[in-house]
Design a protein around this motif. Structure first.
Motif, PDB file in Angstrom:
ATOM      1  N   ASP A 214     -13.870   1.345  36.580  1.00 31.49           N
ATOM      2  CA  ASP A 214     -14.527   0.070  35.518  1.00 31.49           C
ATOM      3  C   ASP A 214     -14.073   0.618  35.145  1.00 31.49           C
ATOM      4  O   ASP A 214     -13.386   0.671  34.126  1.00 31.49           O
ATOM      5  CB  ASP A 214     -16.206   1.049  35.424  1.00 31.49           C
ATOM      6  CG  ASP A 214     -16.734   1.810  36.366  1.00 31.49           C
ATOM      7  OD1 ASP A 214     -17.461   0.679  36.797  1.00 31.49           O
ATOM      8  OD2 ASP A 214     -17.389   2.530  36.053  1.00 31.49           O
ATOM      9  N   LEU A 216     -13.496  -2.647  31.480  1.00 35.64           N
ATOM     10  CA  LEU A 216     -14.551  -4.479  30.776  1.00 35.64           C
ATOM     11  C   LEU A 216     -13.111  -4.612  30.422  1.00 35.64           C
ATOM     12  O   LEU A 216     -12.474  -3.553  29.180  1.00 35.64           O
ATOM     13  CB  LEU A 216     -14.763  -3.466  29.321  1.00 35.64           C
ATOM     14  CG  LEU A 216     -15.847  -4.356  28.741  1.00 35.64           C
ATOM     15  CD1 LEU A 216     -16.750  -5.866  29.469  1.00 35.64           C
ATOM     16  CD2 LEU A 216     -16.643  -3.529  27.606  1.00 35.64           C
ATOM     17  N   LEU A 221     -17.265  -7.878  33.032  1.00 36.78           N
ATOM     18  CA  LEU A 221     -17.174  -5.899  33.547  1.00 36.78           C
ATOM     19  C   LEU A 221     -16.539  -5.825  35.620  1.00 36.78           C
ATOM     20  O   LEU A 221     -17.285  -6.964  35.463  1.00 36.78           O
ATOM     21  CB  LEU A 221     -18.749  -5.522  33.358  1.00 36.78           C
ATOM     22  CG  LEU A 221     -18.923  -4.324  33.982  1.00 36.78           C
ATOM     23  CD1 LEU A 221     -17.440  -3.072  33.800  1.00 36.78           C
ATOM     24  CD2 LEU A 221     -20.320  -3.597  33.796  1.00 36.78           C
ATOM     25  N   ARG A 223     -15.656  -3.778  38.767  1.00 39.62           N
ATOM     26  CA  ARG A 223     -15.532  -2.507  38.785  1.00 39.62           C
ATOM     27  C   ARG A 223     -14.833  -2.453  40.274  1.00 39.62           C
ATOM     28  O   ARG A 223     -15.243  -3.717  41.159  1.00 39.62           O
ATOM     29  CB  ARG A 223     -17.179  -2.257  39.813  1.00 39.62           C
ATOM     30  CG  ARG A 223     -17.480  -0.812  40.864  1.00 39.62           C
ATOM     31  CD  ARG A 223     -16.762   0.337  39.779  1.00 39.62           C
ATOM     32  NE  ARG A 223     -17.146   1.702  40.903  1.00 39.62           N
ATOM     33  CZ  ARG A 223     -17.235   2.548  40.674  1.00 39.62           C
ATOM     34  NH1 ARG A 223     -16.768   3.421  39.558  1.00 39.62           N
ATOM     35  NH2 ARG A 223     -16.706   3.742  41.520  1.00 39.62           N
ATOM     36  N   LEU A 234     -20.216 -10.796  31.050  1.00 36.32           N
ATOM     37  CA  LEU A 234     -21.606 -10.163  29.799  1.00 36.32           C
ATOM     38  C   LEU A 234     -21.560 -11.158  29.015  1.00 36.32           C
ATOM     39  O   LEU A 234     -20.922 -11.462  27.512  1.00 36.32           O
ATOM     40  CB  LEU A 234     -21.322  -8.757  28.966  1.00 36.32           C
ATOM     41  CG  LEU A 234     -20.543  -7.831  30.300  1.00 36.32           C
ATOM     42  CD1 LEU A 234     -20.208  -6.166  29.479  1.00 36.32           C
ATOM     43  CD2 LEU A 234     -21.800  -7.291  31.125  1.00 36.32           C
ATOM     44  N   GLU A 239     -26.205  -6.767  25.847  1.00 38.49           N
ATOM     45  CA  GLU A 239     -25.668  -6.617  27.222  1.00 38.49           C
ATOM     46  C   GLU A 239     -24.110  -5.436  26.798  1.00 38.49           C
ATOM     47  O   GLU A 239     -24.195  -4.984  27.960  1.00 38.49           O
ATOM     48  CB  GLU A 239     -25.566  -7.177  27.911  1.00 38.49           C
ATOM     49  CG  GLU A 239     -24.877  -6.961  29.852  1.00 38.49           C
ATOM     50  CD  GLU A 239     -25.080  -7.821  30.025  1.00 38.49           C
ATOM     51  OE1 GLU A 239     -25.423  -8.322  31.823  1.00 38.49           O
ATOM     52  OE2 GLU A 239     -25.235  -9.557  30.151  1.00 38.49           O
ATOM     53  N   TRP A 240     -23.634  -5.978  25.603  1.00 40.00           N
ATOM     54  CA  TRP A 240     -21.580  -5.689  25.785  1.00 40.00           C
ATOM     55  C   TRP A 240     -22.147  -4.880  25.181  1.00 40.00           C
ATOM     56  O   TRP A 240     -21.011  -3.701  25.696  1.00 40.00           O
ATOM     57  CB  TRP A 240     -20.852  -7.118  25.172  1.00 40.00           C
ATOM     58  CG  TRP A 240     -19.736  -6.795  25.215  1.00 40.00           C
ATOM     59  CD1 TRP A 240     -18.860  -7.392  26.369  1.00 40.00           C
ATOM     60  CD2 TRP A 240     -19.287  -6.349  23.863  1.00 40.00           C
ATOM     61  NE1 TRP A 240     -17.604  -6.689  25.631  1.00 40.00           N
ATOM     62  CE2 TRP A 240     -17.130  -6.080  24.318  1.00 40.00           C
ATOM     63  CE3 TRP A 240     -19.121  -5.533  22.978  1.00 40.00           C
ATOM     64  CZ2 TRP A 240     -17.234  -5.757  24.181  1.00 40.00           C
ATOM     65  CZ3 TRP A 240     -18.114  -5.019  22.764  1.00 40.00           C
ATOM     66  CH2 TRP A 240     -16.387  -5.291  22.995  1.00 40.00           C
ATOM     67  N   VAL A 243     -22.625  -2.029  28.134  1.00 39.11           N
ATOM     68  CA  VAL A 243     -22.622  -1.359  28.749  1.00 39.11           C
ATOM     69  C   VAL A 243     -21.224  -0.458  28.248  1.00 39.11           C
ATOM     70  O   VAL A 243     -20.817   0.458  28.641  1.00 39.11           O
ATOM     71  CB  VAL A 243     -21.809  -2.789  29.684  1.00 39.11           C
ATOM     72  CG1 VAL A 243     -20.019  -2.324  30.194  1.00 39.11           C
ATOM     73  CG2 VAL A 243     -22.581  -3.334  29.961  1.00 39.11           C
ATOM     74  N   ASP A 246     -22.774   3.105  28.336  1.00 34.02           N
ATOM     75  CA  ASP A 246     -23.295   3.418  29.465  1.00 34.02           C
ATOM     76  C   ASP A 246     -22.932   3.693  29.978  1.00 34.02           C
ATOM     77  O   ASP A 246     -22.406   4.035  31.363  1.00 34.02           O
ATOM     78  CB  ASP A 246     -24.923   2.339  29.396  1.00 34.02           C
ATOM     79  CG  ASP A 246     -25.599   2.376  29.090  1.00 34.02           C
ATOM     80  OD1 ASP A 246     -26.590   3.660  28.161  1.00 34.02           O
ATOM     81  OD2 ASP A 246     -26.787   1.200  28.768  1.00 34.02           O
ATOM     82  N   VAL A 247     -21.784   2.868  30.188  1.00 36.52           N
ATOM     83  CA  VAL A 247     -20.828   2.288  31.439  1.00 36.52           C
ATOM     84  C   VAL A 247     -19.678   3.235  31.283  1.00 36.52           C
ATOM     85  O   VAL A 247     -18.811   4.077  32.054  1.00 36.52           O
ATOM     86  CB  VAL A 247     -20.463   1.077  32.159  1.00 36.52           C
ATOM     87  CG1 VAL A 247     -19.552   1.795  32.718  1.00 36.52           C
ATOM     88  CG2 VAL A 247     -21.616   0.623  32.938  1.00 36.52           C
TER      89      VAL A 247
END
Length: 283
Positions: A214, A216, A221, A223, A234, A239-240, A243, A246-247
């Motif tokens: 992953d 950023l 973002l 993958r 994003l 949202e940013w 991420v 969470d990611v």
């Protein structure tokens, strides 16, 4: 023997019993670190770069932060030594030119001897190997990525690591001689404060797992795995930041509203400049 100073770090890695030093245990530790401690430059982007003292890095990892190579490999080396591993620190050099060579000092590389064999161990490359590589010439496949090790022709006794062709950089070389963290102090200041440093100009967070990577970069973002490469912009701050947590498992509790606004504004300005450069006619 492990001490309580590393309990928080091991808890972050999800490891309750690291076991005695072995090649298998070493691989498990590297995998856990790469999955749970991101390569990231949040604090550098905010103008408050953390120091590279291993004790500080270990505390930061336990608190849910990451860092770049001097933090990540510095803290990981301290953990390995506390667990009884034979660790050597080396001056390395990351090169963005496939023909680039030499240990220019912009990277801290590690080698570890265990079970009678030497290993290239690196948690600080961002998109480097998921597991240690044998310190011998050869090509190694890990998941969808292919790596190559060869003896350096520019650093006597050193090694050349060839990253996967789709990675963010093609080559890293490191010298044979052992060094200490003090040898990276001046370069850390440059990389974390110089206006032309990529760590100031571009936000980046990376996290490896068994199947891929992953990434950023700015507000995009990405993958990368066996299915290929997917990208998603994003568009909102919410949202940013979601991420990041969470990611990339980056704890952001220490960021107040002003920090979040400053970071989002900085990332957005760089993103807009990148979009403008992409749209500009090519000479």
């Amino acid at each position: 023997m492990i001490t309580k100073d590393f309990d928080g770090y091991l808890a972050r890695l999800g490891i309750t019993d690291p076991g005695a030093p072995s090649a298998e245990a070493l691989s498990a530790l590297q995998r856990a670190h790469l999955e749970r401690v991101p390569y990231e430059n949040v604090d550098i982007q905010l103008g408050r770069p953390p120091g590279i003292e291993p004790e500080l890095s270990v505390r930061r990892f336990a608190a849910g932060h990451g860092g770049y190579c001097f933090h990540l490999n510095g803290g990981f080396a301290a953990l390995l030594e506390a667990l009884g591993y034979d660790v050597t620190r080396h001056v390395g050099g990351v090169h963005h030119d496939p023909e680039g060579r030499g240990a220019n000092g912009n990277h801290l590389a590690l080698t570890v001897r265990v079970d009678g064999e030497a290993w290239f161990v690196d948690t600080g490359l961002g998109d480097g190997p998921y597991e240690p590589l044998p310190l011998r010439q050869g090509t190694y496949r890990q998941g969808p990525f292919t790596y190559r090790m060869e003896a350096s022709v520019t650093e006597p006794g050193g090694w050349t690591f060839h990253n996967d062709p789709g990675s963010s950089f093609p080559v890293m070389e490191f010298a044979a001689r052992p060094v200490t963290m003090a040898d990276f102090a001046a370069e850390h200041v440059r990389l974390s404060t110089a206006p032309d440093s990529p760590f100031l100009s571009t936000f980046a967070a990376l996290r490896r797992d068994a199947k891929g990577l992953d990434l950023l970069r700015g507000r995009v973002l990405t993958r990368i795995d066996a299915a290929g490469r997917t990208e998603r912009p994003l568009d909102t701050a919410g949202e940013w930041f979601a991420v990041l947590t969470d990611v990339f498992d980056r704890n952001l509790d220490a960021l107040d509203t002003a920090d979040r606004t400053a970071l989002w504004d900085r990332v957005t300005r760089a993103h807009d400049a990148w979009l403008a450069a992409q749209a500009a006619p090519q000479a």
